[in-house]
Design an enzyme around this catalytic site. Structure first.
Site, mmCIF file in Angstrom:
data_model
loop_
_atom_site.group_PDB
_atom_site.id
_atom_site.type_symbol
_atom_site.label_atom_id
_atom_site.label_comp_id
_atom_site.label_asym_id
_atom_site.label_seq_id
_atom_site.Cartn_x
_atom_site.Cartn_y
_atom_site.Cartn_z
ATOM 1 N N GLY A 73 -10.339 25.023 5.361
ATOM 2 C CA GLY A 73 -9.850 23.489 5.146
ATOM 3 C C GLY A 73 -10.636 22.522 5.942
ATOM 4 O O GLY A 73 -11.205 22.987 6.786
ATOM 5 N N GLY A 86 -11.237 18.290 6.710
ATOM 6 C CA GLY A 86 -11.008 16.984 6.759
ATOM 7 C C GLY A 86 -11.954 16.137 7.339
ATOM 8 O O GLY A 86 -12.903 16.510 8.014
ATOM 9 N N GLY A 87 -11.450 14.723 7.631
ATOM 10 C CA GLY A 87 -12.566 13.688 7.976
ATOM 11 C C GLY A 87 -12.741 14.222 9.788
ATOM 12 O O GLY A 87 -13.539 13.991 10.390
ATOM 13 N N MET A 88 -11.493 14.494 10.534
ATOM 14 C CA MET A 88 -11.495 14.751 11.711
ATOM 15 C C MET A 88 -11.418 16.030 12.254
ATOM 16 O O MET A 88 -11.208 16.387 13.381
ATOM 17 C CB MET A 88 -10.605 14.055 12.449
ATOM 18 N N VAL A 148 -10.588 23.523 9.576
ATOM 19 C CA VAL A 148 -9.843 24.650 9.910
ATOM 20 C C VAL A 148 -10.566 26.052 9.392
ATOM 21 O O VAL A 148 -11.113 26.066 8.352
ATOM 22 C CB VAL A 148 -8.240 24.365 9.155
ATOM 23 N N ASP A 201 2.027 12.064 8.995
ATOM 24 C CA ASP A 201 1.072 12.268 7.907
ATOM 25 C C ASP A 201 1.509 13.268 6.978
ATOM 26 O O ASP A 201 0.799 14.417 6.606
ATOM 27 C CB ASP A 201 -0.323 12.889 8.746
ATOM 28 N N LYS A 248 -8.248 25.435 14.333
ATOM 29 C CA LYS A 248 -8.533 24.016 13.938
ATOM 30 C C LYS A 248 -9.414 23.573 15.058
ATOM 31 O O LYS A 248 -9.072 23.500 16.030
ATOM 32 C CB LYS A 248 -7.435 23.220 13.787
#
Length: 332
Positions: free
Chosen positions: A34, A36-38, A41, A150, A56
């Site tokens: 996985g 994401g922007g920040m 994972v 979130d 992560k």
């Protein structure tokens, strides 16, 4: 740590494939699962306990911010202290080579986003069955003073259940990187959020203080999407979507999906109220009401105040007419 750990490149440089096989903080990276922007994972092997974990790695710029590092440490400890069957356990959190990391239980399965993309809208029964597990996890976090902020399909993992009565086991994940943490560091501001805007509560948009009821709103958006096949609001751009969350009434689910009991519309309307004071006090109260409504029982909630007139419950009066850029988008 092996000889590669001292390279100047660092865990976030280069292509993701370059990390495969690398050892970071006692974990050997096996594959990316996985991004994401920040954060990214990975599936990794815990070399000390010989177990598979989800590791992560947070973006390096976050570790360089002292405010975020302190918040990250606090929230990771709180998340690790929550022992709940529907929250992904946090095994360890720390920093290595200037990168913050979290090691969590690896859950074999798929997230709700992939499930919805593959199978489309779910039945009310299945949506409520998934929703009640997420609600239980959120309320447990709220009891520990932690607001998720979130809640979205990508943060809900769906694994195989134990039997025909419990065909799926749901986990809520991603407590260690909240919008609150980022907003305190300047990485986010009003109108700029981590992740999708489809599930963000009005009070988050306006920068007001939040509590567990913002998670009620976000969970209601997710539950709506599970049954409708799309989130409550669809707009052409982010600004229009932010406007919709703050001022527009969501379409009745029964109008999108015929056959849904009217009582379900009333429950969703309450959970999606613009003012937190008009929502359910807890996530479990919301999903429990939804299950009762889905069975055709009387909810006693009736129509949300102001639904006919366009007033926002708890708001200052009639909703302003949206400008052209904020009008709904209708797609077949």
């Amino acid at each position: 740590m092996d000889e590669t750990s001292g390279q100047d490149a660092g865990p976030f440089s280069g292509r993701p494939s370059e990390l495969i096989g690398r050892r970071i903080a006692g974990y050997r990276i096996e594959r990316e699962i996985g991004r994401g922007g920040m954060a990214v994972v990975y599936q990794a092997k815990d070399l000390r306990l010989d177990r598979t974990v989800a590791l992560k790695l947070l973006a390096p710029e976050l570790a360089r911010n002292d405010t975020f590092r302190g918040r990250f440490t606090h929230e990771s400890r709180v998340a690790a202290a929550i022992d709940h069957p529907h929250i992904v356990p946090v095994f360890e959190a720390g920093e290595t080579d200037g990168v913050l990391y979290i090691a969590m239980r690896y859950v074999a399965g798929r997230d709700l986003r992939h499930l919805l993309d593959r199978e489309g809208p779910l039945t009310v029964t299945v949506a409520a069955r998934i929703g009640i597990q997420v609600a239980s996890a959120l309320d447990a976090a709220h009891d520990h003073g932690l607001v998720h902020r979130d809640v979205k399909p990508g943060n809900i993992l769906v694994a195989q259940g134990t039997d025909s009565d419990h065909p799926e086991h749901v986990y809520l994940t991603d407590f260690g990187l909240t919008k609150k943490s980022l907003s305190l560091t300047g990485f986010t501001s009003v109108g700029q959020f981590v992740g999708t805007l489809d599930y963000v509560a009005p009070e988050q948009i306006s920068g007001k203080p939040v509590d567990g009821r913002c998670d009620v709103y976000s969970l209601a958006c997710v539950v709506y999407e599970m049954m409708a096949g799309r989130p409550p609001f669809r707009r052409d751009d982010d600004m229009a979507l932010l406007w919709a969350h703050q001022y527009d009434q969501p379409p009745a689910l029964s109008a999108v999906r015929p056959g849904i009991p009217d009582a379900v519309d009333a429950v969703l309307a309450k959970a999606l109220s613009k003012s937190p004071d008009d929502r359910y006090d807890s996530c479990l109260a919301f999903v429990s009401a939804l299950r009762i409504a889905a069975r055709g029982a009387a909810t006693g909630g009736g129509t949300r105040p102001g639904a006919e007139t366009g007033d926002v419950p708890g708001g200052p009066g009639p909703v302003p007419e949206p400008p052209a850029w904020a009008r709904p988008v209708f797609r077949s």
